[in-house]
Design an enzyme around this catalytic site. Structure first.
Site, mmCIF file in Angstrom:
data_model
loop_
_atom_site.group_PDB
_atom_site.id
_atom_site.type_symbol
_atom_site.label_atom_id
_atom_site.label_comp_id
_atom_site.label_asym_id
_atom_site.label_seq_id
_atom_site.Cartn_x
_atom_site.Cartn_y
_atom_site.Cartn_z
ATOM 1 N N SER A 150 0.856 -1.183 0.000
ATOM 2 C CA SER A 150 0.000 0.000 0.000
ATOM 3 C C SER A 150 0.892 1.232 0.000
ATOM 4 C CB SER A 150 -0.889 0.005 1.258
ATOM 5 O OG SER A 150 -1.517 1.252 1.464
ATOM 6 N N TYR A 163 -2.252 -1.123 10.409
ATOM 7 C CA TYR A 163 -2.282 -1.225 8.949
ATOM 8 C C TYR A 163 -0.905 -0.932 8.361
ATOM 9 C CZ TYR A 163 -4.151 -0.872 4.210
ATOM 10 O OH TYR A 163 -4.407 -1.088 2.880
#
Length: 279
Positions: A150, A163
């Protein structure tokens, strides 16, 4: 030591492509795109219903082997890999795409079970997928392994420790695998999407209206666009596949100005979130 001739994977007709998290978003878009290319597909998704929807959208245009399971289940992943090989006789591309998110938490206020769940899916799911499929990929004259990280795997984001930690771990895994296989016929690709309009916010462990508002307002790029960039990256053997202007900008800032760049990105994100919470 055998010599290796590097060739571009120019087409995917009759190639066997495996995709996790294929029930929606980038995973579904990839499945549909590879089906149009004539690939045979091994598809995974945690939710059987959304996986069935993807298979229905593909129709009769491609041979599909769908299996619903949680990617954090190591045994299930290894069984899946073996089953795909038995079904098709080969595996050419493996895309570890499945992932989840959670809301904003300071680390000291977070339920550790949430942190561990994010790591289980986002990191261990990709770790298991990599280890289970690499032996089969190495049997092919050319093959590709993609682990989806990401933009949050490029810099730390406030109140997103779980995350970020999971996506940084994926990025680190990718960099190690790139070195391990630099002299083999297997190419490793680290994928970093940014601003893609998927269901990851809606499917967050603790989904709420702020997630949805942020998702609707600031995630604009389509999953289909992301899939096209990823497939082009495989063809060009790009080790780092950045998707979207935000990903390229963030990567530029944090590589050139590690501390200042991270501060700038965090200020921008916090202002967006504050604006949403005041509505």
């Amino acid at each position: 030591m055998r010599s290796v001739i590097f060739v571009f994977m120019k087409e995917f007709k009759n190639k066997v492509v495996v995709i996790t998290g294929a029930g929606s978003g980038i995973g579904r878009a990839l499945a549909l795109a590879f089906a149009k290319e004539g690939a045979r597909l091994g598809l995974n998704e945690f939710n059987p219903s959304t996986l069935d929807e993807t298979v229905a959208l593909i129709g009769n245009g491609s041979e599909v082997f769908p299996v619903a399971f949680d990617v954090s289940d190591k045994d299930a992943m290894f069984i899946f890999a073996k089953s795909v090989k038995e079904r098709f006789g080969q595996i050419d591309v493996m895309i570890n795409n499945a992932g989840i998110s959670i809301g904003e938490y300071s680390l000291h206020q977070m339920d550790m079970a949430l942190f561990e769940r994010v790591m289980d899916v986002n990191f261990y799911g990709m770790l298991y997928g990599s280890q289970a499929f690499i032996p089969y990929l190495l049997e092919q004259p050319e093959a590709a392994l993609l682990n989806v990280s990401s933009v949050f795997g490029l810099t730390g984001i406030i109140n997103s420790s779980a995350y970020c930690a999971s996506k940084f771990a994926v990025y680190g895994l990718n960099q190690s695998l790139i070195q391990e296989h630099k002299n083999s016929t297997l190419t490793i690709h680290s994928v970093h999407p940014g601003g893609i309009k998927t269901n990851i916010a809606k499917n967050a462990v603790d989904y709420n209206e702020v997630h949805e508002a942020f998702h609707q307002q600031f995630l604009k790029l389509s999953p289909e666009y992301a899939a096209s960039v990823i497939i082009a990256g495989i063809r060009k053997k790009k080790k780092r596949i950045l998707i979207g202007t935000e990903a390229h900008l963030l990567d530029f800032l944090v590589r050139l100005f590690p501390v200042l760049g991270s501060n700038i990105i965090n200020r921008i994100i916090q202002k967006k979130i504050e604006a949403l919470t005041k509505k």
